[in-house]
Design a protein around this motif. Sequence first.
Motif, PDB file in Angstrom:
ATOM      1  N   LEU A 148       0.817  -1.206   0.000  1.00 27.29           N
ATOM      2  CA  LEU A 148       0.000   0.000   0.000  1.00 27.29           C
ATOM      3  C   LEU A 148       0.855   1.262   0.000  1.00 27.29           C
ATOM      4  O   LEU A 148       0.333   2.365   0.159  1.00 27.29           O
ATOM      5  N   GLY A 149       2.166   1.118  -0.171  1.00 24.04           N
ATOM      6  CA  GLY A 149       3.049   2.282  -0.219  1.00 24.04           C
ATOM      7  C   GLY A 149       3.171   2.977   1.111  1.00 24.04           C
ATOM      8  O   GLY A 149       3.140   4.206   1.190  1.00 24.04           O
ATOM      9  N   THR A 150       3.328   2.207   2.186  1.00 19.83           N
ATOM     10  CA  THR A 150       3.367   2.793   3.530  1.00 19.83           C
ATOM     11  C   THR A 150       4.776   3.145   3.989  1.00 19.83           C
ATOM     12  O   THR A 150       4.959   3.567   5.121  1.00 19.83           O
ATOM     13  N   MET A 151       5.773   2.961   3.125  1.00 23.08           N
ATOM     14  CA  MET A 151       7.122   3.406   3.459  1.00 23.08           C
ATOM     15  C   MET A 151       7.247   4.892   3.127  1.00 23.08           C
ATOM     16  O   MET A 151       6.313   5.508   2.615  1.00 23.08           O
ATOM     17  N   GLY A 152       8.377   5.507   3.411  1.00 20.79           N
ATOM     18  CA  GLY A 152       8.568   6.918   3.066  1.00 20.79           C
ATOM     19  C   GLY A 152       9.230   7.079   1.712  1.00 20.79           C
ATOM     20  O   GLY A 152       9.982   6.212   1.270  1.00 20.79           O
ATOM     21  N   ALA A 153       8.927   8.186   1.048  1.00 18.76           N
ATOM     22  CA  ALA A 153       9.552   8.496  -0.245  1.00 18.76           C
ATOM     23  C   ALA A 153       9.373   9.979  -0.529  1.00 18.76           C
ATOM     24  O   ALA A 153       8.485  10.628   0.027  1.00 18.76           O
ATOM     25  N   SER A 154      10.210  10.515  -1.389  1.00 23.61           N
ATOM     26  CA  SER A 154      10.149  11.931  -1.744  1.00 23.61           C
ATOM     27  C   SER A 154       9.697  12.098  -3.190  1.00 23.61           C
ATOM     28  O   SER A 154       9.810  11.163  -3.995  1.00 23.61           O
ATOM     29  N   PRO A 155       9.208  13.284  -3.558  1.00 22.21           N
ATOM     30  CA  PRO A 155       8.898  13.534  -4.972  1.00 22.21           C
ATOM     31  C   PRO A 155      10.088  13.308  -5.888  1.00 22.21           C
ATOM     32  O   PRO A 155       9.923  12.824  -7.011  1.00 22.21           O
TER      33      PRO A 155
END
Length: 760
Positions: free
Chosen positions: A517-524
């Motif tokens: 579900l994309g629950t890790m962190g990421a930047s634009p």
Amino acid sequence: MGRAEERRARQRGGRRAAPKRRSSRAAGSASVGAEKSLIRRLFTWKKILGTFLGFCLLGIGAFIVLYMMVQVPEGNALAQQQSNTIKYSNGDVLVRDGDVNRENVELAKIPKKVQLTFVAAENKSFYQDAGVDLKGTARGLLNTLSGKGKQGGSTITQQYVKNYYLTQDQTVTRKLRELVISLKVDRQKSKDEILEGYINTSYYGRTAYGIQAAAQAYYRVDADQLSVEQGAYLAALLQAPSQYDWAVASDYSKKLVQERWNYVLDNMVEEGWLKAAERADMTFPKPKAPKAEAGLKGQKGYFVKLAKQQLVKQLMTNDGLTQDEAEAQYDKGGWTITLNIDKKKQAQLEKAVKTQLTDKLDPDERKVDQYIQAGAASVDPKTGKIVALYGGEDYTKHYYNNANRVDYQPASTFKPVILAAALEERAKTQDGKEISASTVYDGTSKRPVKGSDIPFDPENEDDTDYGDVTVQTAMNKSVNSVFAQMGVDVGMDKVLDTAEKLGMDTGDLKALPAYTLGTMGASPIQMAGVYATLDNHGKKVTPTIIKSAERNGSEVEMADPVGEQVISRETADSVTSVLTGVVDDGTAKLSVRDNPLRDGQQVAGKTGTSDDNLSAWFTGYTPDLVTSVGLFGENPKSKKQEKMYGAGGEDRVNGGGFPAHIWAAYMFGVTSTSAEFDLDTDQGAAVEPSWTPTPTKSATQTPTEEPTTQEPTTEAPTQTPTQTPTQTPTQTPTQTPTQTPTTRPTTDPPVDPLDPVDGQ
């Protein structure tokens, strides 16, 4: 005559007996004995001792010669420091940054106990030693020769000499000169003069050189107003300024700097410089947040900050410097840095954020509107150049760069990574069928995933059951249950490995189904790099803001932003083909497909909205440009994450809302209308199917509404459409199928909680 005399007489008068013949074994023993005898003669203890003493005398002689030859140089490091010049890609000067942030102060003006915090932190024997630490220097020489880099153990005198007279170069020659000059400086100057020079030349981070600049940068006071607690923090900071800066330190680094702070104060008690009772009452003095330079208003500061980060990283790689040493090299100035930022595209991006977001927020009317932060990065997929960037409302008002922050979830923009992993690994479903865009999955909400040791049953938006749907439709509608099962089918370890290859920092993430579900962190910036790699047919794209960096006529060799093939072209192109369906028949159709600014551009992309509406995303691309836009809920005072429900007058901030509208307003003004995706694939919404998928079950009733335009590869019709679509593959067919799809819901249902349709 005695027996001995008789024996001697016989020997004198008679023949000697022939010697007995020795066996070969005896001969061998004699040979070994001879060799041992030779070794003993060559390596007697006297010779070994003599050789050792000879080398010692030679070393002493060499050191005496070195001591006589090396003179204390002029302290000219200050005169060499200057500003950095930052330019746009076309050569126009953006800003001049890096005036040396230093103001020397006399030692007498610094409280005595604050002075002693530095001695307690770095060199307790400072007032007794001869200015050098032979053991530490020897260790440093060995580490340098073995390539292990920087080591600790230098005295305050040695560190002062390195700061003021020499450089940060990690070479044997520099270390030997440091040793000799330190011995001479210790004889020529008093301890107070050396300590004053040390605390005035050391680098404290935040571009601060010297204790006065550091006192202002971290506590907004002058050096003569520092408390012992504050002084102990600044002294502790010198070990690792970048890592220990409280404003950007990780939880682990915060723990380390507090331990270092305690170490300093405990040493002071041990040395009798601080009373134990006074020490017991002290609490850790948290520094204030960084204050942006006035000349870096608007987006300028974000450009400069990112350029510095990337240049520092490259200097570390090229020259073997530590992060703090590399940052000090940057802050010394003299750099001419040309960015990849395109002035026209940058202006268009800033305008898009203003018209599509800022102008629609009213913090006075809605409190939630003050929580909205936008970040965006636009990347050329062929070169990796960051051509436009939005870091926040103003660098002087919001110091943190939203384009580079990794503390918010990318949500459903992660789903294409799962599909890429499935295609690349040629993964199969639980039934043993190879996964493709036409594979049918059960889209029932809260359906427990099969094959996982960890129970997981994610809910779809509004708990909607989709029934059996193709992967294409699941991507269009962002069906959680489908991609949760797909992630387990592929193997979450392989999914995370693919994410790492594409450019995400997965760190120490465990292979948990929840990450589907994309629950890790990421930047634009990271997500723009991932999608740029897809757009570049699987060749790795690492976004970079630096076009060139040069100082004193020497240009830094920057890493190539475009790397090797990390996934196959067929995989990358297939994901791109599927993502065109999200735009033309999915969660972005209202904001992107039907946008009046669109002039025929081919588009692929994905929306994303995190749980609790803490973040919302749209990352999309045309054949010639990739842009990722993120919205983040952040309390301006506490800096904690906040829910964005109600912002801008909307019930919920969706990925297909503000982010997609910003994306379209920017992209459709700067991208080519004639560029086309060159796709090497036979699956997905961008290509016409050569077969008719067979549905797994039929709908129980006829839809109450006529189906909207629909991609041929999504839901399976019972018969092949009677006409071929007349438009290009990335656009929807001009006519609807003659037969109603058997599994299409009675109305267009809302999508999952991570990615609702725009307006829902």
